[in-house]
Design a protein around this motif. Sequence first.
Motif, PDB file in Angstrom:
ATOM      1  N   VAL A 214      -2.097   7.099   0.957  1.00 48.81           N
ATOM      2  CA  VAL A 214      -2.447   5.812   1.556  1.00 48.81           C
ATOM      3  C   VAL A 214      -3.698   5.954   2.426  1.00 48.81           C
ATOM      4  N   ALA A 215      -3.752   7.026   3.224  1.00 49.75           N
ATOM      5  CA  ALA A 215      -4.919   7.234   4.090  1.00 49.75           C
ATOM      6  C   ALA A 215      -6.182   7.343   3.256  1.00 49.75           C
ATOM      7  N   ALA A 216      -6.118   8.052   2.127  1.00 46.62           N
ATOM      8  CA  ALA A 216      -7.293   8.200   1.268  1.00 46.62           C
ATOM      9  C   ALA A 216      -7.721   6.857   0.694  1.00 46.62           C
ATOM     10  N   ILE A 217      -6.724   6.000   0.328  1.00 50.25           N
ATOM     11  CA  ILE A 217      -7.070   4.678  -0.212  1.00 50.25           C
ATOM     12  C   ILE A 217      -7.761   3.827   0.847  1.00 50.25           C
TER      13      ILE A 217
ATOM     14  N   LEU B 293       0.829  -1.195   0.000  1.00 55.37           N
ATOM     15  CA  LEU B 293       0.000   0.000   0.000  1.00 55.37           C
ATOM     16  C   LEU B 293       0.871   1.255   0.000  1.00 55.37           C
ATOM     17  N   GLY B 294       1.967   1.198   0.790  1.00 53.60           N
ATOM     18  CA  GLY B 294       2.881   2.332   0.812  1.00 53.60           C
ATOM     19  C   GLY B 294       3.463   2.591  -0.578  1.00 53.60           C
ATOM     20  N   GLY B 295       3.788   1.501  -1.283  1.00 56.17           N
ATOM     21  CA  GLY B 295       4.317   1.617  -2.637  1.00 56.17           C
ATOM     22  C   GLY B 295       3.312   2.261  -3.577  1.00 56.17           C
ATOM     23  N   LEU B 296       2.064   1.800  -3.458  1.00 57.91           N
ATOM     24  CA  LEU B 296       1.009   2.372  -4.291  1.00 57.91           C
ATOM     25  C   LEU B 296       0.846   3.856  -3.984  1.00 57.91           C
ATOM     26  N   GLY B 297       0.910   4.188  -2.679  1.00 54.34           N
ATOM     27  CA  GLY B 297       0.775   5.583  -2.265  1.00 54.34           C
ATOM     28  C   GLY B 297       1.846   6.448  -2.907  1.00 54.34           C
ATOM     29  N   MET B 298       3.090   5.936  -2.906  1.00 61.52           N
ATOM     30  CA  MET B 298       4.183   6.715  -3.496  1.00 61.52           C
ATOM     31  C   MET B 298       3.982   6.875  -4.996  1.00 61.52           C
ATOM     32  N   LEU B 299       3.415   5.839  -5.622  1.00 63.67           N
ATOM     33  CA  LEU B 299       3.182   5.874  -7.062  1.00 63.67           C
ATOM     34  C   LEU B 299       2.192   6.978  -7.441  1.00 63.67           C
TER      35      LEU B 299
ATOM     36  N   VAL C 289      -9.485   6.382   7.627  1.00 61.95           N
ATOM     37  CA  VAL C 289      -8.518   7.439   7.340  1.00 61.95           C
ATOM     38  C   VAL C 289      -7.756   7.786   8.617  1.00 61.95           C
ATOM     39  N   ILE C 290      -8.482   7.892   9.711  1.00 63.46           N
ATOM     40  CA  ILE C 290      -7.863   8.259  10.980  1.00 63.46           C
ATOM     41  C   ILE C 290      -7.078   7.099  11.570  1.00 63.46           C
ATOM     42  N   ALA C 291      -7.633   5.882  11.452  1.00 65.35           N
ATOM     43  CA  ALA C 291      -6.918   4.712  11.959  1.00 65.35           C
ATOM     44  C   ALA C 291      -5.575   4.576  11.246  1.00 65.35           C
ATOM     45  N   THR C 292      -5.586   4.823   9.927  1.00 67.38           N
ATOM     46  CA  THR C 292      -4.351   4.752   9.152  1.00 67.38           C
ATOM     47  C   THR C 292      -3.369   5.819   9.618  1.00 67.38           C
ATOM     48  N   PHE C 293      -3.892   7.008   9.904  1.00 69.49           N
ATOM     49  CA  PHE C 293      -3.042   8.066  10.439  1.00 69.49           C
ATOM     50  C   PHE C 293      -2.320   7.578  11.688  1.00 69.49           C
ATOM     51  N   GLY C 294      -3.057   6.874  12.542  1.00 66.48           N
ATOM     52  CA  GLY C 294      -2.464   6.364  13.770  1.00 66.48           C
ATOM     53  C   GLY C 294      -1.258   5.500  13.471  1.00 66.48           C
ATOM     54  N   ALA C 295      -1.396   4.609  12.464  1.00 63.66           N
ATOM     55  CA  ALA C 295      -0.311   3.700  12.126  1.00 63.66           C
ATOM     56  C   ALA C 295       0.829   4.434  11.425  1.00 63.66           C
TER      57      ALA C 295
ATOM     58  N   ILE D 264     -11.593  17.856   2.541  1.00 64.20           N
ATOM     59  CA  ILE D 264     -12.641  18.012   1.530  1.00 64.20           C
ATOM     60  C   ILE D 264     -12.555  16.892   0.507  1.00 64.20           C
ATOM     61  N   PHE D 265     -11.316  16.544   0.125  1.00 61.43           N
ATOM     62  CA  PHE D 265     -11.149  15.485  -0.861  1.00 61.43           C
ATOM     63  C   PHE D 265     -11.755  14.181  -0.350  1.00 61.43           C
ATOM     64  N   ASN D 266     -11.446  13.834   0.902  1.00 64.41           N
ATOM     65  CA  ASN D 266     -11.979  12.594   1.463  1.00 64.41           C
ATOM     66  C   ASN D 266     -13.501  12.618   1.595  1.00 64.41           C
ATOM     67  N   MET D 267     -14.035  13.815   1.859  1.00 62.48           N
ATOM     68  CA  MET D 267     -15.488  13.927   2.032  1.00 62.48           C
ATOM     69  C   MET D 267     -16.237  13.769   0.728  1.00 62.48           C
ATOM     70  N   THR D 268     -15.663  14.332  -0.366  1.00 61.74           N
ATOM     71  CA  THR D 268     -16.446  14.379  -1.601  1.00 61.74           C
ATOM     72  C   THR D 268     -16.010  13.354  -2.636  1.00 61.74           C
ATOM     73  N   THR D 269     -14.944  12.605  -2.358  1.00 64.08           N
ATOM     74  CA  THR D 269     -14.506  11.662  -3.386  1.00 64.08           C
ATOM     75  C   THR D 269     -15.349  10.389  -3.330  1.00 64.08           C
ATOM     76  N   ILE D 270     -14.928   9.364  -4.036  1.00 67.23           N
ATOM     77  CA  ILE D 270     -15.644   8.093  -4.045  1.00 67.23           C
ATOM     78  C   ILE D 270     -15.947   7.684  -2.610  1.00 67.23           C
TER      79      ILE D 270
END
Lengths: 76, 787
Positions: free
Chosen positions: B640-643, B611-617, B652-658, B699-705
């Motif tokens: 990564v958090a958005a994914i 996932l980290g790799g995908l995030g960097m991509l 999103v927040i749980a990922t932030f924690g990690a 805003i992106f997280n709120m209005t995206t998919i």
Amino acid sequence: MIKMLSDFTAGERGKITKVNGEGKIRRRLLDMGVTPLAQVLMRKKAPLGDPIEITVRGYELTLRKAEAACVEVETE
Amino acid sequence: MRTFALVGNPNCGKTTLFNALTGSTAHVGNWPGVTVDKREGVYKEGEEKLMIIDLPGIYSLSPYTPEEVISRNFILKEKPDGIINIVDATNLERNLYLTTQLLEIDVPVIIALNMMDEIDKSGDKIDIKALEKAIGVPVVAISALKKSGIKELMHRVAFAEKERCGKTVLDGVLEGKIERARQFYEREGAESPLFHAVKMLESDEIELAHNGAKEVLAEIAAGDDLEAIIADERYKYISANFSSAKTSVRRDVLTKSDRIDKVLTGRVWALPLFAVILFLIFHLTFSENLLYLNGFTESQGWMPTLFDPVEEGGLGWQENFGTKLLACIYDGAVFSPGVIFTNLLNLILGYVSDGVSAFISVCHGASWVESLVVDAVLGGIFSVLGFLPQILTLFLAFSILEDTGYMARVAFVLDRIFRRFGLSGRAFMPMIMGFGCSLPAIINTRTLADEKERTATVRVIPFFSCGAKLPVLTAMAGGILAVFGAGNVDAITFGMYIAGIAVAICSVLLMRNTTLKGETPPFIMELPAYRLPGLKNLMLHLWDKTKHFVKKAFTVIFASTVIIWLLQSFSWNWEFLLQDAQELFAEDPEKWVSLKDIEGLINVRAGESILGGLGMLIQPLFTPLGFGAQLGNFGWVFAVAAITGLAAKENVIATFGALAAVVAGQYIDWEAAGGEVASAAAMIGGTGITVPAIIAFIIFNMTTIPCFAACATAKAELPNGKFKWTLLFWVVTSYLVSAMVYTVGSWWWTVFIWLAVTAVAITLIVLRNIGRFDIVKIFKKKNKGAE
């Protein structure tokens, strides 16, 4: 006197003489019992002035003024 | 098994009768191709088992609504052995209108005269014998609610005639015309020729599509308005024949229903009362401070917490099962029912999770097995279950509003506002439900008859920030406050909600003027009498709404949680990245001093994960939004958090924690440091993201998919082929809005660029809509010029 249902004030009664309009809206009006010769009572307008609520064939029906403008009614 | 179809108007007690007949055998599916519930069940009480199909509630068999077309096709093509037509005795005239149409089909009909208990109560009388004689088919008086008359009804159904020839109530001038049309269909060899003949005279779209029908109609009609004449004749026949069967007591006093209605839809009270009711529903579902017993602001709070030491304003209690149980209801404030149910459930789920974890340790399972079972599988299931109590509370409240008849009034009151955006008042309820959860909200759009209105509503529902997005908002707002020392958590959170609504309004206006252009759908709707909801019906409606959520939750949310766990926990060459905290501490006590008291597995190598790799991509894609390339080495954490938010937004927040552990360079026990706000603060501080960029990220997280579960629901509910455009719409909208927020927030003068672009876009759309600007034509002209 004949006037449009959309021009009615609350409490006015009358007998429908004609239903104008076409297609979907007209069919829906006819299906819901808004047909020539039916008695209608204008009950009230919504708080913002539109739509309106009428009593027809013993039940309450709501429709917009634009749709009510298709209905000609003879007032008593 | 013989099959009988249940047909009747909406609100006539059809569902109640269906349940009384079929009990536990009922099951629900969808009609092929459309999203209208299909219920079937078996009646077992009689000598012979009978299959009962519950057709959707309809007023007529016209070709304009999906419900009516379904019912019509079912009766004509599937050929049930008979129709049970439910008629609301308190509204005989309009209900019998449908009956006169059903009688024209070549199928046995049995009439169930429902709500007879209410007729008896009001003092009215209906002569059943006279009715039966006039209609010519069996009529049985029943009360579906009180379960009286049902045995007799089903007895008559079981011994119904095997075949019946369609009969029409229309005569006089129409008789000859109908006969001519009928002969046309008989020549064509059609079944139920009488029904088709009458429909043809009504200028029915489906009939006119039939070969040669248009010409025949033109010849027969000879310019008469047969559609109105037929509707009128039906009602004339009904009032002539059945006014004698029913004797009503004259009432001039206002009924109770009228008096309630005067207040609820009155000029003065309608809107304030509605606002209060709505507030109460959300308050009872989500509030952690019931009825503001603990004061309106934090400084007014006076209630002690249970477990904090006495000097910190707590009672200093010991944690045991009893006190934990109490803490579900009260801990520093009295909780609302929705929160109490959630706490109780989480308490139980916590014990289950601990038990399973201990069991695997005892069995010496591999550490990745324990993580898979506890974090991924159980974590997935529990995150779904955790939402259930509040969703149930919310649904219960909405079901009560629906069953009492208030929901229809809400549409009546609000229609004026919604018409401005090309929608009808009925679109309001699904949208407001979106604040709770998008899934039921999207399903609720079924009440909208117009397909374009439905599509537009489904698309904007995710913009009404759902319950799972709230923790993301508060944590991020808290993080901004902690890092930059500016802002107000409530103001930022509230502002985000408003921003979501604004985006929704703009999108609806845009769609209704471009891709989903169409007339504002008509609003001709029955306002049912106010009724006290029955418990059984209420539970049924509750279950109807909930089952979709549960089904989607246990498949989609569950699967996506497991997949995200896999991507997060393994590197590209399938090395398991999670490490035991104590082992890490033992290896390098100086570096991992913060892990001294932590037990279990932690992920300090998230950057190496798939996932980290995908995030960097994909990180560079977010550069225009402020959280891409400009953040350097750590920009990928936001991607990564958005994914992970796609599995469930609170992730999103749980990922932030990690990931905060990765950014901060060492593991910090966020739980002890202040929880979610602290991890958000660490992310903001550690990555060096700016305020406009972090707002753009929210805003992106709120209005995206939206989450995958909402996507799956939207796919099922949208008309064929519309889903892929909906996905694109979500991505483009969120990208544009976030880019705007970031650029305007960073360089204020860019506001002029955005305004100019918007102005040009609006001008082009207006010009196109009035026909002055046609892209296709211009393109063709250019090509011609080139030649």
